[in-house]
Write an enzyme that holds these catalytic residues in place. Structure first.
Site, PDB file in Angstrom:
ATOM      1  N   GLU A   1      67.390  49.567  83.416  1.00 27.02           N
ATOM      2  CA  GLU A   1      67.455  49.628  84.895  1.00 27.02           C
ATOM      3  C   GLU A   1      66.761  50.863  85.402  1.00 27.02           C
ATOM      4  O   GLU A   1      65.868  50.837  86.576  1.00 27.02           O
ATOM      5  CB  GLU A   1      68.867  49.360  85.493  1.00 27.02           C
ATOM      6  CG  GLU A   1      68.970  48.793  86.835  1.00 27.02           C
ATOM      7  CD  GLU A   1      69.938  48.365  87.469  1.00 27.02           C
ATOM      8  OE1 GLU A   1      70.881  49.388  87.728  1.00 27.02           O
ATOM      9  OE2 GLU A   1      70.636  47.164  87.587  1.00 27.02           O
TER      10      GLU A   1
ATOM     11  N   GLU B   1      79.203  39.563  92.906  1.00 27.46           N
ATOM     12  CA  GLU B   1      80.249  38.984  91.740  1.00 27.46           C
ATOM     13  C   GLU B   1      81.406  39.585  91.890  1.00 27.46           C
ATOM     14  O   GLU B   1      82.623  39.034  91.850  1.00 27.46           O
ATOM     15  CB  GLU B   1      79.664  39.442  90.478  1.00 27.46           C
ATOM     16  CG  GLU B   1      78.274  39.046  89.976  1.00 27.46           C
ATOM     17  CD  GLU B   1      77.018  39.526  90.754  1.00 27.46           C
ATOM     18  OE1 GLU B   1      76.925  40.000  91.591  1.00 27.46           O
ATOM     19  OE2 GLU B   1      75.893  39.123  90.151  1.00 27.46           O
TER      20      GLU B   1
ATOM     21  N   LYS C   1      79.891  50.584  94.511  1.00 32.26           N
ATOM     22  CA  LYS C   1      79.255  51.505  95.212  1.00 32.26           C
ATOM     23  C   LYS C   1      79.270  50.898  96.615  1.00 32.26           C
ATOM     24  O   LYS C   1      79.793  51.538  97.503  1.00 32.26           O
ATOM     25  CB  LYS C   1      78.289  51.839  94.630  1.00 32.26           C
ATOM     26  CG  LYS C   1      77.393  53.003  95.208  1.00 32.26           C
ATOM     27  CD  LYS C   1      76.165  53.433  94.446  1.00 32.26           C
ATOM     28  CE  LYS C   1      75.488  54.448  95.404  1.00 32.26           C
ATOM     29  NZ  LYS C   1      74.143  54.797  94.796  1.00 32.26           N
TER      30      LYS C   1
ATOM     31  N   HIS D   1      74.619  42.393  58.901  1.00 30.50           N
ATOM     32  CA  HIS D   1      74.707  40.854  58.393  1.00 30.50           C
ATOM     33  C   HIS D   1      74.171  39.894  59.402  1.00 30.50           C
ATOM     34  O   HIS D   1      74.500  38.625  59.478  1.00 30.50           O
ATOM     35  CB  HIS D   1      76.121  40.746  58.221  1.00 30.50           C
ATOM     36  CG  HIS D   1      76.717  41.648  56.698  1.00 30.50           C
ATOM     37  ND1 HIS D   1      76.442  41.056  55.455  1.00 30.50           N
ATOM     38  CD2 HIS D   1      77.332  42.880  56.829  1.00 30.50           C
ATOM     39  CE1 HIS D   1      77.139  41.989  54.595  1.00 30.50           C
ATOM     40  NE2 HIS D   1      77.364  42.859  55.250  1.00 30.50           N
TER      41      HIS D   1
ATOM     42  N   LYS E   1      68.438  38.277  93.306  1.00 31.26           N
ATOM     43  CA  LYS E   1      69.727  38.215  94.127  1.00 31.26           C
ATOM     44  C   LYS E   1      69.598  37.320  95.562  1.00 31.26           C
ATOM     45  O   LYS E   1      70.209  36.564  95.877  1.00 31.26           O
ATOM     46  CB  LYS E   1      70.306  39.447  94.603  1.00 31.26           C
ATOM     47  CG  LYS E   1      70.902  40.304  93.463  1.00 31.26           C
ATOM     48  CD  LYS E   1      71.545  41.924  94.178  1.00 31.26           C
ATOM     49  CE  LYS E   1      71.678  42.715  92.813  1.00 31.26           C
ATOM     50  NZ  LYS E   1      71.857  43.923  93.525  1.00 31.26           N
TER      51      LYS E   1
ATOM     52  N   GLY F   1      74.570  53.768  90.454  1.00 34.79           N
ATOM     53  CA  GLY F   1      75.536  52.943  89.781  1.00 34.79           C
ATOM     54  C   GLY F   1      75.575  53.063  88.235  1.00 34.79           C
ATOM     55  O   GLY F   1      76.579  53.423  87.519  1.00 34.79           O
ATOM     56  N   ARG F   2      74.483  53.305  87.606  1.00 30.97           N
ATOM     57  CA  ARG F   2      74.339  53.345  86.056  1.00 30.97           C
ATOM     58  C   ARG F   2      74.698  55.099  85.598  1.00 30.97           C
ATOM     59  O   ARG F   2      74.737  55.199  84.538  1.00 30.97           O
ATOM     60  CB  ARG F   2      72.940  52.933  85.566  1.00 30.97           C
ATOM     61  CG  ARG F   2      71.916  53.365  86.317  1.00 30.97           C
ATOM     62  CD  ARG F   2      70.740  52.856  85.702  1.00 30.97           C
ATOM     63  NE  ARG F   2      69.159  53.110  86.670  1.00 30.97           N
ATOM     64  CZ  ARG F   2      69.061  52.499  87.954  1.00 30.97           C
ATOM     65  NH1 ARG F   2      69.808  51.736  88.412  1.00 30.97           N
ATOM     66  NH2 ARG F   2      68.049  53.106  88.422  1.00 30.97           N
TER      67      ARG F   2
END
Ligand code: F6P
Length: 542
Positions: free
Chosen positions: A357, A214, A208, A388, A508, A271-272
């Site tokens: 978030e 990253e 965005k 399991h 950050k 973003g999410r």
């Protein structure tokens, strides 16, 4: 939103009392009193069947939760969101992911401008690119057709695309390979670069802001790999192998990507909440533009349901209120998301960002303490794999963990009895989580006395069963929108802003300030002693 503190509402006091009475009862006893709970607490809409009967609720609790929703102005807040008001107050932005799935003929003014034509212009350009690449018309720098799509992004620019690709693999073309790179750990991109030929690859840089550390590092490494693989220098190669999804044209162009190959979205898409925006370009590459439209239609159908269904039939409202009852009134801290469908294997990871978030906040929109527990911890793994692994703790651990069990009626892969067995596991687990096994039942089954304590299952784990017919694009859209609006409902009741994420910023900043010290001998006085020691250790061992 109503400015009265949540805990000062009339409904809250009533709910606190109900939490001590009904909330303290065992689900088993609630069923003993009323065997018709499934009919009373199951709702179906947009192809999703939401069964809340295994929750610690009664109609009295649900009525009080509706009162709470009304006192907190839920309907008004919902209408304000859909109308494009700037409900994201700390960033002064509208919140309009729902606009992304509006049909072409709709209109929606945001700050005096109809955004629907803009949205469809981007969708059309995405479809053109997809057709061009899938048909082989788009070629790379050496004239080779594109065989691989690599989405580079993180957070909302990764989790939605990965989840949707996995969920809709049945519908995906086999002519393209897909990879998703997110972590700044060089291993992530390095392993992908080992597996692909950059000259046959289209990299989608999805960010965005187009400034996320990253993503930009991974994009640069991908660009380096492309340039290194060229048979001869080619100034136009980046434009043939990179496209961008972003709101920031300047940065895209600075990177060397042709802005004709940039697919935009808007600051009113968080973003999410962006997997149905241009961030879904990799999804469109995989399933094609018609199926992508079906995905959007599923989202839209749930939006319409959320907007118009009465509270008692409104899936996101019911799920949001019951989740809030569990978290804030019964003190249940976590929810395990347990999809009994392999295609939904990344759905828990996707929900983690969407929910945590968004609602991992402790102050209200005006900066006051919320005063009650908010956002639950969401986590999970697909069905029987989890059984399991961690289900032991779900069943007999000392914490009460709620569960969302996702059941699918029809598998895309009909293979003997696999699917019936899978569903029997889902329903069996939902039964044990809710009802457990009492001492009396064990004794009646002649369990040896010394094992009774070990085999007793407390049960009483609030469990929601969400059932769909099949995992197709439409249903996936509806399912994601259900959770999106559930988050919104809870945010309104808590009085928080689910659409900002200030909590991730400081980390950050710290990383940026630490980075130069890792590779220099500079004095570390500005850091706390623990960080200083860690930096010294790294300097010695790197
Ligand atoms: O983690 C913080 C965050 O801002 C998320 O909200 C977002 O999805 C992610 O970073 C990636 O941001 P961008 O798409 O701008 O690279």
């Amino acid at each position: 939103m109503n400015a009265t503190a949540l805990t000062a509402t009339k409904a809250w006091s009533r709910l606190e009392l109900l939490a001590q009475t009904i909330g303290a009862q065992h689900i088993r006893d609630l069923f003993n009193v009323d065997a018709h709970r499934p009919a009373a607490f199951t709702c179906e809409a947009v192809g999703i069947r939401l069964d809340l009967s295994r929750q610690r609720i009664t109609s009295t609790v649900v009525e009080a939760l509706y009162d709470l929703a009304n006192e907190r102005g839920l309907a008004e807040a919902r209408d304000a969101m859909f109308a494009g008001e700037h409900i994201n107050n700390t960033e002064n932005r509208a919140v309009l992911h729902a606009a992304l799935r509006l049909p072409r003929h709709a209109t929606l003014e945001v700050d005096g401008h109809d955004v629907v034509p803009d949205i469809h212009e981007v969708l059309d350009r995405m479809a053109e690119l997809v057709t061009s690449v899938r048909s082989g018309a788009w070629t790379g720098a050496t004239g080779a057709p594109i065989r691989t799509i690599v989405n580079i992004g993180i957070g909302g620019s990764d989790l939605g695309p990965v989840m949707a690709y996995e969920a809709l693999r049945h519908y995906a073309t086999h002519d393209l390979n897909f990879h998703f790179v997110s972590n700044v750990d060089g291993t992530d991109i390095a392993e992908v670069l080992k597996a692909i030929d950059p000259l046959e690859t289209l990299f989608i840089v999805a960010s965005k802001t187009f400034s996320t550390q990253e993503t930009m590092m991974n994009a640069q490494s991908a660009r380096d790999a492309l340039l290194a693989s060229l048979p001869s220098p080619d100034a136009g190669a980046v434009a043939k192998h990179f496209v961008a999804v972003s709101t920031n044209a300047q940065r895209v162009s600075d990177f060397g990507i042709d802005t004709n190959n940039m697919f935009g979205f808007w600051d009113w898409v968080g973003g999410r909440y962006s997997m149905d925006s241009a961030i879904g370009l990799s999804t469109m590459f995989a399933i094609g533009s018609d199926a992508f439209r079906m995905l959007l239609d599923g989202f839209h159908a749930m939006d319409e349901h959320f907007k118009s269904a009465p509270l008692a039939e409104n899936l996101p409202v019911l799920m949001g209120l019951v989740g809030l009852w569990n978290r804030s009134l019964l003190g249940i801290e976590t929810v395990a998301v347990l999809p009994y469908d392999q295609y939904l294997k990344r759905f828990p990871a996707y929900l983690q960002q969407l929910i945590m978030e968004s609602n991992g906040k402790s102050v209200t929109k005006d900066g006051q303490s919320v005063g009650v527990h908010t956002g639950a911890v969401y986590w999970g793994e697909p069905g029987t794999n989890g059984q399991h692994s961690f289900y032991q703790l779900l069943h007999q651990g000392t914490s009460t963990i709620a569960a969302d069990v996702l059941v699918v009626a029809q598998s895309h892969n009909k293979l003997g009895a696999h699917h019936d067995v899978l569903v029997s596991n889902a329903l069996g687990q939902a039964n044990v989580l809710a009802f457990g096994r009492s001492v009396e039942q064990l004794v009646a089954h002649n369990v040896p006395a010394e094992l009774v304590a070990h085999k007793t299952m407390p049960g009483n784990r609030p469990t929601t069963v969400i059932a769909v017919k099949t995992v197709d694009p439409f249903t996936l859209g509806a399912l994601v929108a259900l959770y999106e609006h559930m988050v919104f409902v809870q945010g309104v009741i808590w009085g928080i802003n689910p659409f900002d994420q200030w909590g991730v910023e400081l980390g950050k900043e710290m990383a940026t300030s630490i980075a130069p010290f890792l590779t220099s001998d500079d004095e570390l006085d500005g850091f706390d002693t623990a960080t200083q020691e860690s930096i010294r250790w790294y300097r010695k061992n790197r």
